[in-house]
Design a protein around this motif. Structure first.
Motif, PDB file in Angstrom:
ATOM      1  N   THR A   1      37.518  50.045  34.360  1.00 33.86           N
ATOM      2  CA  THR A   1      37.618  49.759  33.216  1.00 33.86           C
ATOM      3  C   THR A   1      38.820  50.057  32.191  1.00 33.86           C
ATOM      4  OG1 THR A   1      36.727  52.374  31.923  1.00 33.86           O
ATOM      5  CG2 THR A   1      34.874  50.203  32.533  1.00 33.86           C
ATOM      6  N   PHE A   2      40.037  50.830  32.890  1.00 26.75           N
ATOM      7  CA  PHE A   2      40.595  50.698  32.683  1.00 26.75           C
ATOM      8  C   PHE A   2      42.309  49.576  33.125  1.00 26.75           C
ATOM      9  CE2 PHE A   2      44.736  53.485  31.765  1.00 26.75           C
ATOM     10  CZ  PHE A   2      44.819  53.624  30.759  1.00 26.75           C
ATOM     11  N   ARG A   3      43.097  49.653  32.358  1.00 27.56           N
ATOM     12  CA  ARG A   3      44.321  48.832  32.538  1.00 27.56           C
ATOM     13  C   ARG A   3      45.615  49.088  32.069  1.00 27.56           C
ATOM     14  NH1 ARG A   3      41.067  47.860  35.515  1.00 27.56           N
ATOM     15  NH2 ARG A   3      39.406  45.604  36.318  1.00 27.56           N
ATOM     16  N   GLY A   4      45.494  50.108  32.506  1.00 25.31           N
ATOM     17  CA  GLY A   4      46.999  51.181  32.518  1.00 25.31           C
ATOM     18  C   GLY A   4      48.149  50.222  31.211  1.00 25.31           C
ATOM     19  N   TYR A   5      47.275  50.531  30.137  1.00 23.95           N
ATOM     20  CA  TYR A   5      48.029  50.162  28.584  1.00 23.95           C
ATOM     21  C   TYR A   5      48.199  49.286  28.220  1.00 23.95           C
ATOM     22  CZ  TYR A   5      47.618  55.953  29.566  1.00 23.95           C
ATOM     23  OH  TYR A   5      46.880  57.108  29.329  1.00 23.95           O
ATOM     24  N   GLY A   6      48.058  48.572  28.491  1.00 26.74           N
ATOM     25  CA  GLY A   6      48.005  47.150  27.687  1.00 26.74           C
ATOM     26  C   GLY A   6      48.998  46.561  28.976  1.00 26.74           C
ATOM     27  N   ASP A   7      49.938  44.872  29.106  1.00 25.82           N
ATOM     28  CA  ASP A   7      50.568  44.408  29.290  1.00 25.82           C
ATOM     29  C   ASP A   7      51.204  44.851  29.867  1.00 25.82           C
ATOM     30  OD1 ASP A   7      48.501  42.053  29.169  1.00 25.82           O
ATOM     31  OD2 ASP A   7      49.397  40.723  27.605  1.00 25.82           O
ATOM     32  N   GLY A   8      52.313  45.665  29.245  1.00 28.00           N
ATOM     33  CA  GLY A   8      53.791  46.211  29.677  1.00 28.00           C
ATOM     34  C   GLY A   8      53.215  46.532  31.141  1.00 28.00           C
ATOM     35  N   PHE A   9      52.019  46.384  31.461  1.00 24.87           N
ATOM     36  CA  PHE A   9      51.782  47.283  32.636  1.00 24.87           C
ATOM     37  C   PHE A   9      52.066  46.356  33.814  1.00 24.87           C
ATOM     38  CE2 PHE A   9      48.769  47.133  36.331  1.00 24.87           C
ATOM     39  CZ  PHE A   9      48.732  48.376  37.169  1.00 24.87           C
ATOM     40  N   PHE A  10      52.517  45.015  33.632  1.00 22.31           N
ATOM     41  CA  PHE A  10      52.674  43.868  34.314  1.00 22.31           C
ATOM     42  C   PHE A  10      54.346  44.082  34.323  1.00 22.31           C
ATOM     43  CE2 PHE A  10      48.062  43.654  33.270  1.00 22.31           C
ATOM     44  CZ  PHE A  10      47.357  43.142  34.802  1.00 22.31           C
ATOM     45  N   THR A  11      55.279  44.629  33.370  1.00 23.60           N
ATOM     46  CA  THR A  11      56.446  44.448  33.985  1.00 23.60           C
ATOM     47  C   THR A  11      56.899  44.904  35.080  1.00 23.60           C
ATOM     48  OG1 THR A  11      56.540  44.832  31.660  1.00 23.60           O
ATOM     49  CG2 THR A  11      58.674  45.352  32.907  1.00 23.60           C
ATOM     50  N   PHE A  12      56.131  46.320  35.495  1.00 23.97           N
ATOM     51  CA  PHE A  12      56.810  46.903  37.072  1.00 23.97           C
ATOM     52  C   PHE A  12      55.625  46.745  38.339  1.00 23.97           C
ATOM     53  CE2 PHE A  12      59.434  48.606  33.994  1.00 23.97           C
ATOM     54  CZ  PHE A  12      60.618  49.269  35.066  1.00 23.97           C
ATOM     55  N   PHE A  13      54.537  46.517  37.957  1.00 27.82           N
ATOM     56  CA  PHE A  13      53.185  45.849  38.359  1.00 27.82           C
ATOM     57  C   PHE A  13      52.947  45.051  38.279  1.00 27.82           C
ATOM     58  CE2 PHE A  13      53.435  50.573  37.889  1.00 27.82           C
ATOM     59  CZ  PHE A  13      53.057  51.268  39.304  1.00 27.82           C
ATOM     60  N   SER A  14      52.518  43.704  40.256  1.00 27.15           N
ATOM     61  CA  SER A  14      51.850  42.939  40.324  1.00 27.15           C
ATOM     62  C   SER A  14      50.548  42.647  40.450  1.00 27.15           C
ATOM     63  CB  SER A  14      52.634  42.195  41.336  1.00 27.15           C
ATOM     64  OG  SER A  14      53.017  42.250  42.128  1.00 27.15           O
ATOM     65  N   GLU A  15      50.081  42.169  40.697  1.00 25.43           N
ATOM     66  CA  GLU A  15      48.312  42.580  41.143  1.00 25.43           C
ATOM     67  C   GLU A  15      48.194  41.353  42.690  1.00 25.43           C
ATOM     68  OE1 GLU A  15      43.376  41.903  40.615  1.00 25.43           O
ATOM     69  OE2 GLU A  15      44.984  40.674  38.439  1.00 25.43           O
ATOM     70  N   ASP A  16      47.702  41.669  44.015  1.00 27.34           N
ATOM     71  CA  ASP A  16      47.829  41.111  45.387  1.00 27.34           C
ATOM     72  C   ASP A  16      46.610  40.542  45.021  1.00 27.34           C
ATOM     73  OD1 ASP A  16      46.502  42.875  45.818  1.00 27.34           O
ATOM     74  OD2 ASP A  16      47.879  44.324  47.387  1.00 27.34           O
ATOM     75  N   ARG A  17      46.178  39.867  46.433  1.00 30.14           N
ATOM     76  CA  ARG A  17      45.040  39.112  46.950  1.00 30.14           C
ATOM     77  C   ARG A  17      43.783  39.944  46.367  1.00 30.14           C
ATOM     78  NH1 ARG A  17      47.106  35.140  51.026  1.00 30.14           N
ATOM     79  NH2 ARG A  17      48.132  33.802  49.896  1.00 30.14           N
TER      80      ARG A  17
END
Length: 441
Positions: A41-57
């Motif tokens: 249920t956790f998503r890495g402390y907000g959108d800033g997480f996606f600055t360094f990570f991307s989601e794969d298939r």
């Protein structure tokens, strides 16, 4: 709005630092070694997480990173390590021929390897909504870290000229040299990368070694121990992009803050406090005051470079805090530090202390806070003088010049040395007492 950052880890040192950095990022964001969240249920402390990570298939999260070396050994270690499932295997690129620890050999033979690297960088960039910056990790003393990394910078400048390019470089020191060619490689690489880079952060091997011994109590530090110190500093610098905060700021704004009025002078001095938060079995005293956190950053033992700011002047000081810090008390703390440590700024700047805060605490056993101080000071010129003096001594004896017969003409070697001398003089002239910046137009 998410602004993505691509990290490029070049050469053995860059790859090893990258391994330490991504392992730490995963812990900070609650990721397992295979790229899934410990808490679904956790998503890495907000959108800033996606600055360094991307989601794969698969729904797993992978680093926006590229690992590259001219020989396969360092990359094979990552691909068989504890976080092997975290990375996209396409972003692991290696050649079959060693650089021979030579800048020239790596730069010119690396042309056979550069196209696959550029293709993967393009693929990573196309997967970004708003690509903000490239972070390059390397050792300027190594062959791949110096020569091939400069080849990468050339292509980044040509293909992504308006994007920010930050450099995290490990510099050699006489007591911890692993190759007789490190001085030559360093001078070539520093001189060649002055123009392409917006900012370059320096870590000296000897300082990292001493920090591990004096601050962390490690009797015989390994390169892995030293890389963890680098990772901790990098994590704090990038925390403002990855975590929310009352005084948070992205890399583009930090670039504007750190950039002096003189574009060539983009080599800030790094200092770090609360390094004992790296210890696995010790945590910071919860009653530690802000002064006890901030003041150590002005001590020699906390600097990533061996230099003496007390004999120079500052252009600016940025204080990057993480964790449980009360902003209202910082002004007095900075004033007391400035008085105690004789922090003297050039007369013509109004830019003194600037504070940034990412509220997310650094990963360890509940430390109160971490602080990275990023300062522009004339003292950093001591790095160029030390390297230049060593280069001159070796050059005067024609020491190991034959190792550069492949790919690096003598004329370019002399030009690189002059460029380094010019950089040293630029710092000394710019920060000279009572000097005023010249008007341009």
């Amino acid at each position: 709005m998410i602004r993505e950052v691509i990290s490029i880890h070049s050469g053995q040192t860059g790859i090893q630092i990258g391994s330490s950095c991504w392992e730490l990022y995963c812990k900070e964001h609650g990721l397992t070694p295979d790229g899934t969240f410990l808490d679904p249920t956790f998503r890495g402390y907000g959108d800033g997480f996606f600055t360094f990570f991307s989601e794969d298939r698969r729904g797993h999260y992978t680093p926006r990173s590229l690992f590259v070396d001219m020989e396969p050994h360092a990359i094979k270690k990552v691909m068989t390590g504890s976080h092997r499932s975290l990375f996209d295997q396409k972003t692991m690129i290696s050649g079959s021929e060693s650089s021979g620890c030579s800048y020239g050999r790596a730069y010119y033979l690396g042309r056979e390897l550069i196209e696959p690297v550029v293709d993967q960088i393009r693929r990573l960039a196309e997967n970004c909504s708003i690509l903000e910056a490239f972070l390059l990790f390397r050792s300027v003393g190594g062959g791949t870290g110096s020569g091939f990394s400069d080849l990468i910078l050339d292509r980044l400048t040509a293909d992504y000229g308006k994007k920010i390019k930050f450099d995290f470089s490990v510099y050699p020191t006489p007591k911890l040299a692993s190759s007789v060619l490190e001085t030559y490689n360093s001078v070539f690489s520093i001189a060649s990368s002055i123009e392409p880079l917006e900012c370059s952060f320096i870590f000296e091997n000897e300082r990292l070694y001493n920090i591990c011994r004096s601050q962390l109590g490690i009797k015989s530090p390994t390169f892995d121990d030293m890389n963890k110190v680098v990772a901790k500093v990098v994590s704090t610098i990038t925390a403002n992009s990855r975590f929310p905060g009352s005084l948070s700021i992205d890399l583009s704004s930090l670039d504007a803050r750190w950039a002096s009025p003189f574009p060539r002078l983009h080599y800030p001095l790094l200092s770090f406090s609360s390094l004992d938060s790296l210890k696995e079995h010790n945590s910071l005293d919860k009653n530690q005051t802000l002064a006890e956190l901030a003041h150590p950053c002005f001590e020699p033992s906390s600097r990533m470079v061996n230099c003496s700011p007390q004999y120079g002047k500052y252009l600016s000081v940025s204080m990057l805090y993480r964790g449980d810090v009360q902003v209202k008390d910082l002004k007095d703390v900075h004033a007391s530090a400035r008085a105690k440590y004789t922090v003297e700024f050039v007369e013509w700047t109004s830019s003194h202390f600037k504070t940034y805060l990412a509220k997310q605490s650094p990963h360890s056993l509940n430390p109160n806070a971490d602080l990275c101080m990023v300062s522009h000071t004339s003292a950093i010129s001591e790095v160029w003088k030390c390297l230049g003096d060593k280069f001159d001594l070796m050059w005067s004896k024609n020491a190991f010049i034959h190792r550069y017969s492949e790919g690096k003409p003598w004329g370019e070697m002399v030009e690189a040395r002059e460029n380094l001398r010019s950089l040293e003089l630029d710092y000394l002239e710019t920060f000279r007492e009572s000097s005023e910046p010249e008007e341009t137009g």
